[in-house]
Design a protein around this motif. Structure first.
Motif, PDB file in Angstrom:
ATOM      1  N   TYR A 149       7.415   5.857  -1.757  1.00  0.00           N
ATOM      2  CA  TYR A 149       5.860   6.590  -1.448  1.00  0.00           C
ATOM      3  C   TYR A 149       5.947   5.501  -0.362  1.00  0.00           C
ATOM      4  O   TYR A 149       5.312   4.802   0.827  1.00  0.00           O
ATOM      5  CB  TYR A 149       4.368   5.267  -2.270  1.00  0.00           C
ATOM      6  CG  TYR A 149       4.563   5.805  -3.485  1.00  0.00           C
ATOM      7  CD1 TYR A 149       4.142   7.255  -3.943  1.00  0.00           C
ATOM      8  CD2 TYR A 149       4.668   4.923  -4.392  1.00  0.00           C
ATOM      9  CE1 TYR A 149       4.169   7.763  -5.276  1.00  0.00           C
ATOM     10  CE2 TYR A 149       4.490   4.790  -5.366  1.00  0.00           C
ATOM     11  CZ  TYR A 149       4.253   6.261  -6.466  1.00  0.00           C
ATOM     12  OH  TYR A 149       4.159   6.750  -7.855  1.00  0.00           O
ATOM     13  N   MET A 208       5.208   6.536   2.427  1.00  0.00           N
ATOM     14  CA  MET A 208       3.913   6.628   3.738  1.00  0.00           C
ATOM     15  C   MET A 208       2.878   5.503   3.251  1.00  0.00           C
ATOM     16  O   MET A 208       1.410   5.092   4.586  1.00  0.00           O
ATOM     17  CB  MET A 208       2.966   8.111   3.271  1.00  0.00           C
ATOM     18  CG  MET A 208       2.555   7.735   1.852  1.00  0.00           C
ATOM     19  SD  MET A 208       3.266   7.935   0.825  1.00  0.00           S
ATOM     20  CE  MET A 208       4.149   9.457   0.512  1.00  0.00           C
ATOM     21  N   VAL A 209       2.786   4.759   2.507  1.00  0.00           N
ATOM     22  CA  VAL A 209       1.881   3.771   2.668  1.00  0.00           C
ATOM     23  C   VAL A 209       2.153   2.406   3.364  1.00  0.00           C
ATOM     24  O   VAL A 209       3.805   1.759   3.018  1.00  0.00           O
ATOM     25  CB  VAL A 209       2.278   3.036   0.657  1.00  0.00           C
ATOM     26  CG1 VAL A 209       1.162   1.856  -0.097  1.00  0.00           C
ATOM     27  CG2 VAL A 209       1.416   4.167  -0.398  1.00  0.00           C
ATOM     28  N   ARG A 210       0.739   2.180   3.658  1.00  0.00           N
ATOM     29  CA  ARG A 210       0.881   1.145   4.868  1.00  0.00           C
ATOM     30  C   ARG A 210       0.814  -0.420   3.911  1.00  0.00           C
ATOM     31  O   ARG A 210       0.038  -0.349   3.272  1.00  0.00           O
ATOM     32  CB  ARG A 210       0.454   0.964   6.130  1.00  0.00           C
ATOM     33  CG  ARG A 210       1.023   2.320   6.968  1.00  0.00           C
ATOM     34  CD  ARG A 210       0.341   2.069   8.228  1.00  0.00           C
ATOM     35  NE  ARG A 210       0.662   3.252   9.223  1.00  0.00           N
ATOM     36  CZ  ARG A 210       1.657   3.353  10.227  1.00  0.00           C
ATOM     37  NH1 ARG A 210       2.367   2.308   9.477  1.00  0.00           N
ATOM     38  NH2 ARG A 210       2.102   3.629  10.819  1.00  0.00           N
ATOM     39  N   PRO A 223       0.419   6.235  -2.270  1.00  0.00           N
ATOM     40  CA  PRO A 223      -1.243   6.756  -2.143  1.00  0.00           C
ATOM     41  C   PRO A 223      -2.432   7.031  -2.179  1.00  0.00           C
ATOM     42  O   PRO A 223      -3.419   6.465  -1.335  1.00  0.00           O
ATOM     43  CB  PRO A 223      -0.485   8.095  -0.895  1.00  0.00           C
ATOM     44  CG  PRO A 223       0.169   8.640  -2.111  1.00  0.00           C
ATOM     45  CD  PRO A 223       0.677   7.664  -2.079  1.00  0.00           C
ATOM     46  N   GLU A 224      -2.898   7.411  -3.034  1.00  0.00           N
ATOM     47  CA  GLU A 224      -4.285   6.963  -3.790  1.00  0.00           C
ATOM     48  C   GLU A 224      -4.832   5.784  -4.890  1.00  0.00           C
ATOM     49  O   GLU A 224      -5.461   5.544  -5.824  1.00  0.00           O
ATOM     50  CB  GLU A 224      -4.007   8.590  -4.968  1.00  0.00           C
ATOM     51  CG  GLU A 224      -3.445   9.521  -4.395  1.00  0.00           C
ATOM     52  CD  GLU A 224      -4.244  10.527  -4.614  1.00  0.00           C
ATOM     53  OE1 GLU A 224      -4.179  10.762  -5.833  1.00  0.00           O
ATOM     54  OE2 GLU A 224      -4.418  12.041  -3.881  1.00  0.00           O
TER      55      GLU A 224
END
Length: 274
Positions: free
Chosen positions: A261, A263-265, A225-226
């Protein structure tokens, strides 16, 4: 009359207990750990028993204890050094989860292509190798687990640098920017242009003779995400048709990204090769 104690292992094989086995548990544990002679070594239960000459049931019992204590890790591909052992050697960092998540895909890449598969992270201006899986060609590839290479001239490094802000790329790379071969990118303008092409290819990075003259490589980043967390690559000789295996690398990196991860698109468009 001498009485010999007999142990029956889980395969039904009778094993003489007095067959020159190390007398203490510490010695037996050390014998097993010594069988893992490199950070990337993976062994099955049968291989451990054969290498150490311990009864299979004894080896299995000690392996379970070593896994519980994190000296070893265990997956469908066998046993490997765990977080405690890797941290003692200075090569593990906090990347055990990452290594475990990529173990299966690295082996699958190597089996399908016959090439060498790598897992690496960014460490300053360098990539640091966390895993290396390969067949006969692996000995030709001058990389090792725990070893480093300049990020700007490796496909692994460029695949990760492409997802960093430009100022972070310059902070990392500019102080040590140097030439490895005649094909190495040695100026920031050219490097930024190359990183832009990688982003246009949806993260797919190529390297042909930039780090080592006779080696070519294709890589894609595992993205958190980062930003980029690591990268996966396939390595061949200078004449390898990288475009043929590139889709496999993209799928592998995407698979690990989605596992670690979710949540990563990620974009679903197929990468272009130009």
């Amino acid at each position: 009359m001498t009485v010999v104690a007999i142990e029956t292992d889980s395969l039904g094989t009778d094993v003489a207990q007095n067959r020159a086995l190390p007398p203490s548990m510490v010695e037996r544990m050390t014998l097993i750990l010594d069988a893992f002679d490199a950070p990337s070594t993976r062994l099955t239960l049968e291989q451990v028993a054969r290498t150490t000459h311990l009864p299979r049931s004894t080896a299995h019992r000690i392996l379970d204890q070593l896994v519980r204590l994190q000296w070893l890790s265990h997956s469908s591909f066998g046993y490997a050094l765990g977080a405690r052992a890797l941290n003692l050697g200075g090569t593990g960092g906090n990347h055990l989860e990452l290594r475990e998540a990529t173990a299966a895909v690295l082996h699958e890449l190597q089996l399908r292509t016959g090439m060498v598969a790598h897992l690496a992270i960014l460490d300053g201006a360098d990539v640091r190798y966390l895993d290396k899986v390969g067949g006969r060609f692996a000995a030709v590839v001058p990389s090792r687990v725990g070893g480093r290479a300049p990020a700007q001239c490796t496909a692994l490094g460029k695949a990760m640098l492409a997802w960093l802000p430009a100022e972070q790329v310059e902070d990392r790379v500019m102080p040590t920017l140097g030439r490895q071969t005649s094909r190495t990118i040695c100026d920031m303008v050219t490097l930024h242009r190359e990183l832009g092409r990688i982003r246009d290819r949806n993260g797919l990075a190529f390297e042909r003779g930039e780090c080592f003259a006779d080696i070519s490589c294709v890589a894609a980043a595992i993205r958190g995400p980062e930003g980029p967390e690591a990268a996966i690559s396939l390595v061949g000789d200078a004449h390898t048709a990288l475009e043929r295996v590139a889709p496999l690398v993209v799928v592998a990196a995407r698979q690990v990204t989605q596992e670690l991860y979710p949540m990563v698109r990620l974009r679903t468009a197929e990468p272009a090769w130009n």
